[in-house]
Design an enzyme around this catalytic site. Sequence first.
Site, PDB file in Angstrom:
ATOM      1  N   ALA A  10      45.815  26.938  31.245  1.00  0.00           N
ATOM      2  CA  ALA A  10      46.329  25.647  31.659  1.00  0.00           C
ATOM      3  C   ALA A  10      47.172  25.765  32.873  1.00  0.00           C
ATOM      4  O   ALA A  10      47.262  24.713  33.555  1.00  0.00           O
ATOM      5  CB  ALA A  10      47.301  25.204  30.585  1.00  0.00           C
ATOM      6  N   ASP A  63      39.110  34.778  40.591  1.00  0.00           N
ATOM      7  CA  ASP A  63      39.316  35.948  40.046  1.00  0.00           C
ATOM      8  C   ASP A  63      40.528  36.520  41.009  1.00  0.00           C
ATOM      9  O   ASP A  63      40.501  36.180  42.175  1.00  0.00           O
ATOM     10  CB  ASP A  63      38.143  36.690  40.113  1.00  0.00           C
ATOM     11  CG  ASP A  63      38.508  37.912  39.308  1.00  0.00           C
ATOM     12  OD1 ASP A  63      39.073  37.659  38.168  1.00  0.00           O
ATOM     13  OD2 ASP A  63      38.052  39.125  39.582  1.00  0.00           O
ATOM     14  N   TYR A 146      52.057  40.092  36.045  1.00  0.00           N
ATOM     15  CA  TYR A 146      52.960  40.983  36.718  1.00  0.00           C
ATOM     16  C   TYR A 146      54.049  40.423  37.444  1.00  0.00           C
ATOM     17  O   TYR A 146      55.080  40.951  38.340  1.00  0.00           O
ATOM     18  CB  TYR A 146      52.096  41.710  37.726  1.00  0.00           C
ATOM     19  CG  TYR A 146      51.144  42.708  36.843  1.00  0.00           C
ATOM     20  CD1 TYR A 146      51.177  43.940  36.554  1.00  0.00           C
ATOM     21  CD2 TYR A 146      49.851  42.189  36.828  1.00  0.00           C
ATOM     22  CE1 TYR A 146      50.329  44.512  35.853  1.00  0.00           C
ATOM     23  CE2 TYR A 146      48.736  42.923  36.310  1.00  0.00           C
ATOM     24  CZ  TYR A 146      48.857  44.125  35.627  1.00  0.00           C
ATOM     25  OH  TYR A 146      48.012  44.689  35.167  1.00  0.00           O
ATOM     26  N   ARG A 173      47.051  32.558  45.272  1.00  0.00           N
ATOM     27  CA  ARG A 173      46.526  31.261  44.443  1.00  0.00           C
ATOM     28  C   ARG A 173      46.909  29.936  45.316  1.00  0.00           C
ATOM     29  O   ARG A 173      45.825  29.457  45.727  1.00  0.00           O
ATOM     30  CB  ARG A 173      46.800  31.166  43.066  1.00  0.00           C
ATOM     31  CG  ARG A 173      45.703  30.226  42.256  1.00  0.00           C
ATOM     32  CD  ARG A 173      45.921  30.252  40.866  1.00  0.00           C
ATOM     33  NE  ARG A 173      45.813  31.690  40.119  1.00  0.00           N
ATOM     34  CZ  ARG A 173      46.673  32.519  40.020  1.00  0.00           C
ATOM     35  NH1 ARG A 173      47.906  32.168  40.150  1.00  0.00           N
ATOM     36  NH2 ARG A 173      46.382  33.696  39.527  1.00  0.00           N
TER      37      ARG A 173
END
Length: 186
Positions: A10, A63, A146, A173
């Site tokens: 989500a 990924d 992390y 990201r």
Amino acid sequence: MKLFVASHNAHKLREIGEILPGFEIIAEDSGVEETGTTFAENAFIKVEAISEKHKGEWCMADDSGLEVSALNGEPGVYSARYAGEPCNTPRNNALLLKNMEGIKDRSAQFTCAIALIDPDGKKHLAVGHSKGQIALSESGSAGFGYDPLFIPDGYALSFADLSADEKNAISHRGRALAEVRKIMVK
Ligand code: IMP
């Protein structure tokens, strides 16, 4: 326009929706194992699987993971399952701290690879990095994975101490998604 994303996370789906307004984000199961040895390989394995079901549509898979210099790039593509399957964040973080005991060089980077297949079937890759240091102990309660152990360069706080907006602005990201935006929003 629809965008099929090979994830049910989500947190990721919301972030993708925020950076690509106007796209209808649809979560899809890739149903494949991540057998690649690089982030890009795993992202393409997943996006190709969902694109088989949604030909003529935009499809995306990502990924990501953490690479620690002193550990020869570990945990790398095994970040989610570092301490074994299934993914267990407290155990992963404890193992990372244990493996970093007594190590001075604490430099590390997060990488995010996003694979895209466009409506014409053409493949695209967007990659983002975030460099920093592995902390001596956990700090902060935001984010995931992390985050409590990663201190981004230029900051004294961990990713888990930052707000979502602050993290997105400098995260692997966030940076990969900014590249995606350039590819998808012409
Ligand atoms: P995946 O891309 O969801 O498969 O992420 C793999 C693993 O990398 C996650 O389970 C986390 O352990 C780690 N990871 C990836 N991105 C982040 C992040 O932004 N913060 C903390 N951990 C992350």
